[in-house]
Design a protein around this motif. Structure first.
Motif, short mmCIF file in Angstrom:
data_model
loop_
_atom_site.label_atom_id
_atom_site.label_comp_id
_atom_site.label_asym_id
_atom_site.label_seq_id
_atom_site.Cartn_x
_atom_site.Cartn_y
_atom_site.Cartn_z
N ARG A 21 1.13 10.33 -41.29
CA ARG A 21 2.57 10.43 -41.58
C ARG A 21 3.20 11.55 -40.77
O ARG A 21 4.24 11.38 -40.14
N ALA A 24 3.45 10.75 -37.14
CA ALA A 24 4.54 9.82 -36.86
C ALA A 24 5.90 10.50 -37.01
O ALA A 24 6.93 9.88 -36.77
N LEU A 31 9.09 7.89 -45.40
CA LEU A 31 8.02 6.90 -45.50
C LEU A 31 8.09 6.14 -46.82
O LEU A 31 7.93 4.93 -46.85
N ARG A 34 10.80 3.54 -46.56
CA ARG A 34 10.39 2.42 -45.70
C ARG A 34 9.40 1.51 -46.40
O ARG A 34 9.41 0.30 -46.19
N LEU A 35 8.53 2.09 -47.23
CA LEU A 35 7.53 1.30 -47.94
C LEU A 35 8.08 0.65 -49.20
O LEU A 35 7.50 -0.28 -49.73
N ARG A 59 0.40 -2.15 -44.36
CA ARG A 59 1.75 -1.73 -43.95
C ARG A 59 1.75 -0.30 -43.46
O ARG A 59 2.40 0.03 -42.46
N LEU A 60 1.01 0.57 -44.15
CA LEU A 60 0.94 1.97 -43.74
C LEU A 60 0.34 2.11 -42.35
O LEU A 60 0.87 2.85 -41.52
N GLY A 62 0.33 0.01 -39.92
CA GLY A 62 1.29 -0.45 -38.93
C GLY A 62 2.44 0.51 -38.74
O GLY A 62 2.84 0.82 -37.60
N MET A 63 2.99 1.01 -39.82
CA MET A 63 4.14 1.92 -39.73
C MET A 63 3.76 3.25 -39.10
O MET A 63 4.59 3.88 -38.43
N LEU A 64 2.54 3.69 -39.33
CA LEU A 64 2.13 5.01 -38.87
C LEU A 64 1.39 4.97 -37.54
O LEU A 64 1.03 6.01 -37.00
N GLU A 92 10.05 0.09 -33.25
CA GLU A 92 10.76 0.11 -34.53
C GLU A 92 12.27 0.09 -34.31
O GLU A 92 13.00 -0.60 -35.02
N ASP A 95 13.35 -3.38 -33.57
CA ASP A 95 13.37 -4.17 -34.80
C ASP A 95 14.61 -3.87 -35.63
O ASP A 95 15.25 -4.79 -36.16
#
Length: 117
Positions: A21, A24, A31, A34-35, A59-60, A62-64, A92, A95
């Motif tokens: 985290r 990123a 975070l 976003r989650l 998901r974590l 991918g996001m991080l 991101e 997107d």
């Protein structure tokens, strides 16, 4: 960042989650939003008081910008360097821009429909 430092014997899932985290450039609130979870939930995961369900782990990762294997075990691709992070952020951003464009089109369509009343 030395990936051995986050290996199975040295760091917990919560430690790796925190490192990813921070790598990123996200704070807990960003975070969690976003989650779609509460900050307290994310704090619990980072403190190893609870573990995220499998869907959140995917998901974590991918996001991080870390591999799922690294997040769970500390082995493999961990927090990205500056170039990898920039690439992830650009993706991101694209997107989000796409989502905004789609939302603007929906708004225009609804406004036209309302104008026909």
């Amino acid at each position: 960042m030395d990936q051995d430092e986050y290996g199975e014997g040295q760091a917990t899932l919560g430690d790796r989650l925190t490192a990813a985290r921070e790598g990123a450039g996200l704070d807990l609130g960003a975070l969690a939003e976003r989650l779609g979870v509460r900050i307290e939930t994310l704090e619990g995961w980072e403190a190893d008081q609870a573990e995220p369900r499998a869907a959140f782990l995917g998901r974590l990762s991918g996001m991080l910008g870390v591999s799922l294997v690294w997040l769970m075990t500390g082995e493999g691709e961990g927090p990205q360097d500056g170039d990898g992070l920039r690439q992830m952020l650009r993706s991101e951003l694209r997107d989000l821009q796409r989502t905004l464009e789609e939302s603007a089109q929906r708004i225009e369509r609804l406004e036209r429909l309302l104008g026909q009343e």
